[in-house]
Design a protein around this motif. Structure first.
Motif, PDB file in Angstrom:
ATOM      1  N   LYS A   1       1.229   4.157  -3.024  1.00  0.00           N
ATOM      2  CA  LYS A   1       0.964   5.549  -2.807  1.00  0.00           C
ATOM      3  C   LYS A   1       2.348   6.146  -3.268  1.00  0.00           C
ATOM      4  O   LYS A   1       2.042   7.630  -3.803  1.00  0.00           O
ATOM      5  CB  LYS A   1       0.826   5.650  -1.277  1.00  0.00           C
ATOM      6  CG  LYS A   1       0.790   7.079  -0.713  1.00  0.00           C
ATOM      7  CD  LYS A   1       0.545   7.064   0.803  1.00  0.00           C
ATOM      8  CE  LYS A   1       0.682   8.666   1.260  1.00  0.00           C
ATOM      9  NZ  LYS A   1       0.971   8.684   2.828  1.00  0.00           N
TER      10      LYS A   1
ATOM     11  N   GLU B   1       0.625  -1.199  -0.029  1.00  0.00           N
ATOM     12  CA  GLU B   1       0.112  -0.028   0.094  1.00  0.00           C
ATOM     13  C   GLU B   1       0.879   1.381  -0.135  1.00  0.00           C
ATOM     14  O   GLU B   1       0.648   2.216  -0.664  1.00  0.00           O
ATOM     15  CB  GLU B   1      -1.032  -0.017   1.246  1.00  0.00           C
ATOM     16  CG  GLU B   1      -2.016  -0.988   1.174  1.00  0.00           C
ATOM     17  CD  GLU B   1      -1.564  -2.496   1.371  1.00  0.00           C
ATOM     18  OE1 GLU B   1      -0.490  -2.572   2.584  1.00  0.00           O
ATOM     19  OE2 GLU B   1      -2.198  -3.438   1.055  1.00  0.00           O
ATOM     20  N   GLU B   2       1.903   1.355   0.982  1.00  0.00           N
ATOM     21  CA  GLU B   2       3.036   2.425   0.662  1.00  0.00           C
ATOM     22  C   GLU B   2       3.566   2.335  -0.497  1.00  0.00           C
ATOM     23  O   GLU B   2       3.720   3.817  -1.061  1.00  0.00           O
ATOM     24  CB  GLU B   2       3.885   2.319   1.765  1.00  0.00           C
ATOM     25  CG  GLU B   2       3.288   2.416   3.294  1.00  0.00           C
ATOM     26  CD  GLU B   2       4.469   2.053   4.414  1.00  0.00           C
ATOM     27  OE1 GLU B   2       5.001   3.010   4.902  1.00  0.00           O
ATOM     28  OE2 GLU B   2       5.079   0.946   4.251  1.00  0.00           O
TER      29      GLU B   2
END
Length: 100
Positions: A76, A72-73
């Motif tokens: 992003k 997820e990081e």
């Protein structure tokens, strides 16, 4: 140092504090990212980085100077930042005397 266009390249290992200088894993030499891509340039894809993250547990965001540990990081940061698989850690930087 050779002049190669390497930011965003699979083979470029940027310096942790000076990210436009780094190490080329193909030519095994120091490089400066201030030129057109060389013949060995291979852009880093999201899947390249995700695979490295799964195998090694971390990536490095050059823009934020932060370690990325989750998919997820990664997603992003990947849209707007430069992500590196590895970085060159300069141990001598911490040993330099401050100017007065």
């Amino acid at each position: 140092m050779q002049r190669l266009g390497c930011t965003g390249c699979v083979y470029f290992k940027p310096h942790v504090y000076v990210p436009y200088i780094g190490f080329c894993n193909v030519y095994r030499t120091d490089v400066i990212d201030r030129a057109a891509p060389c013949e060995s340039f291979k852009p880093v894809s999201l899947e390249d980085l995700a695979k490295h993250l799964e195998e090694n547990g971390w990536l490095y965001c050059i823009n934020c100077r932060k370690i990325i540990t989750t998919r997820e990081e990664l997603e992003k940061h990947f849209q707007e930042h430069v992500i590196a698989k590895e970085v060159v850690i300069d141990t001598s930087v911490g040993e330099e005397a401050g100017g007065d």
